[in-house]
Scaffold this active site. Structure first.
Site, PDB file in Angstrom:
ATOM      1  N   TYR A 139      28.065  10.480  42.897  1.00 56.33           N
ATOM      2  CA  TYR A 139      28.465  10.239  44.335  1.00 56.33           C
ATOM      3  C   TYR A 139      27.222  10.891  45.116  1.00 56.33           C
ATOM      4  O   TYR A 139      26.704  12.082  45.004  1.00 56.33           O
ATOM      5  CB  TYR A 139      29.632  10.869  44.930  1.00 56.33           C
TER       6      TYR A 139
ATOM      7  N   LYS B 213      51.193  37.783  37.846  1.00 56.94           N
ATOM      8  CA  LYS B 213      51.455  36.721  38.868  1.00 56.94           C
ATOM      9  C   LYS B 213      50.631  35.884  38.996  1.00 56.94           C
ATOM     10  O   LYS B 213      49.532  36.051  38.449  1.00 56.94           O
ATOM     11  CB  LYS B 213      51.356  37.565  40.488  1.00 56.94           C
TER      12      LYS B 213
HETATM   13  C1  LIG Z   1      47.891  41.421  42.765  1.00 55.73           C
HETATM   14  C2  LIG Z   1      48.420  42.933  43.093  1.00 55.73           C
HETATM   15  C3  LIG Z   1      47.965  43.907  42.357  1.00 55.73           C
HETATM   16  C4  LIG Z   1      46.741  43.824  41.147  1.00 55.73           C
HETATM   17  O1  LIG Z   1      45.711  43.723  41.824  1.00 55.73           O
HETATM   18  P1  LIG Z   1      44.299  43.686  40.763  1.00 55.73           P
HETATM   19  O2  LIG Z   1      43.226  44.113  42.111  1.00 55.73           O
HETATM   20  O3  LIG Z   1      44.246  42.336  40.545  1.00 55.73           O
HETATM   21  O4  LIG Z   1      44.541  44.835  39.869  1.00 55.73           O
HETATM   22  C5  LIG Z   1      48.490  45.191  42.597  1.00 55.73           C
HETATM   23  N1  LIG Z   1      49.653  45.351  43.470  1.00 55.73           N
HETATM   24  C6  LIG Z   1      49.934  44.456  44.116  1.00 55.73           C
HETATM   25  C7  LIG Z   1      50.828  44.676  45.296  1.00 55.73           C
HETATM   26  C8  LIG Z   1      49.450  43.072  44.114  1.00 55.73           C
HETATM   27  O5  LIG Z   1      49.788  42.227  44.823  1.00 55.73           O
END
Ligand SMILES: *Cc1c(COP(=O)(O)O)cnc(C)c1O
Length: 381
Positions: free
Chosen positions: A273, A43
């Protein structure tokens, strides 16, 4: 996908180590064994790394599943030729269900509304679902009577309940895993209460996968670890206590830019800045065409280092929207056009996502995820 020509024209870009990615995936495979499924969570553009190059690199040898947040991300994977199962971890609204059906995605069900929206779709029986169960995070998840109701409605509509899952609230935030253990208990109890047998229960994010094999169930969902980063210091400390800290995760991302201009700043002059930096010696400044608009957080001003020709060069003055100034007085060879590493290593020197996270008062997840949006991503060996 990106090729080298795009990088010649880009102000900043990301290089992805395909060997590090494959190495990390192999470590997790060894950890979970042959029989469980490995979901690569990609994601948010694979935590900023680039969803398509990441997915293509690991699909064949490593990833049994991909996890995305939206149906649109899942569709993009399908359009890139990814054929393994894909689970949408976020809620899918009514008008996105078409896209999910077309792409053959698995959907997460986390509300009564979600059940109804799916059942209203003429092709709902073609969409296997995973039920998200509430066990303590109070973010997404079916609670109380919603669960038996969802199970019976979905079964009535001919929808296959392929999976059930939950997500830990604090497993990476502490070395005390009492709350996480309670979540496992609640999850197991909810599974037992369901009238149907769910083939793929799953709970484990990276930290859980590393620390506790009783969280693995039938599948693990690994994000940050795949990219070679530890979820937190606490996870490292806990892993050490369990003698699992020999996990040799290798960071996948290198974030680079190029020196736009070198200039000499006399003693007593200011840079940037707010005039927060004043030269106390004749100073050579390299101007970098990267700034907070590129995810190079303004909180890194006056604190972060970059690597110029393998030497640490500190950011001086404030990071601007599109520009950053670094002190290269001690890098005699620095020239306009030189590559500069903002995040990554050169030889023995490195600037880690954790270094930047500390300065920006955030977590390594956010540093990589917000790096260089829209800039090219390129796979390197
Ligand atoms: C993002 C996510 C993960 C992965 O988590 P990590 O700590 O990056 O391994 C696993 N399960 C769900 C539901 C997530 O949203």
């Amino acid at each position: 996908m990106t090729d080298h020509r795009d990088i010649e024209q880009a102000n900043n870009w990301i290089e992805l180590s395909s060997s590090a990615l494959l190495h990390n995936a192999t470590l997790f495979r060894r950890l979970i064994g042959r029989d469980l499924a490995f979901m690569a969570v990609v994601k948010a553009n694979a935590y900023g790394h680039g969803m398509l190059p990441v997915a293509k690199t690991i699909e064949e040898s490593c990833a049994d599943w991909f996890g995305v947040f939206t149906a649109a991300e899942g569709l993009a994977l399908r359009e890139a030729g990814i054929t393994v199962p894909i689970l949408v971890l976020g809620a899918t609204s009514r008008d996105q269900i078409d896209c999910a059906v077309e792409a053959g995605l698995r959907l997460s069900i986390m509300s009564t509304r979600g059940v109804k929206d799916l059942l209203d779709h003429p092709s709902c029986a073609r969409v296997p679902v995973h039920l998200k169960l509430e066990t303590g995070t109070n973010r997404q998840g079916l609670v109380g009577a919603q669960l038996p109701q969802a199970v019976s409605l979905l079964a009535g509509g001919g929808v296959t309940i392929e999976g059930a899952y939950t997500h830990f609230a604090d497993i990476e935030d502490t070395t005390d895993h009492i709350f996480a253990a309670g979540q496992i208990d609640r999850f197991t109890a909810l599974l037992e209460q369901m009238d149907v047998t769910v083939p793929i229960p799953h709970t484990a994010c990276t930290a859980a996968t590393i620390l506790f094999s009783d969280t693995h169930f039938q599948m693990v969902r690994v994000g940050i670890g795949l990219f070679g980063l530890w979820p937190s210091r606490e996870t490292q400390v806990s892993a050490a206590a369990l003698e699992r800290n020999d996990l040799d995760l290798r960071p996948v991302m290198t974030w680079k830019t190029r020196i736009a201009q070198i200039k000499d700043v006399p003693t007593g002059e200011y840079v940037g800045y707010g005039r927060t930096f004043r030269a106390t010696r004749p100073t050579r400044i390299a101007v970098l065409p990267v700034g907070y608009a590129d995810g190079y957080d303004r909180k890194l001003s006056g604190g972060a280092h970059t690597l110029v020709r393998g030497t640490r060069a500190p950011v001086v003055g404030r990071i601007c929207m599109n520009l950053t100034m670094v002190d290269v007085t001690d890098v005699a060879q620095a020239r306009a056009g030189d590559e500069v590493v903002l995040l990554g290593s050169v030889g023995d020197e490195s600037v880690s996502a954790e270094d930047l996270a500390r300065l920006a008062d955030t977590i390594n997840y956010e540093i990589v995820t917000r790096a260089a949006p829209g800039s090219p991503r390129i796979l390197v060996p």
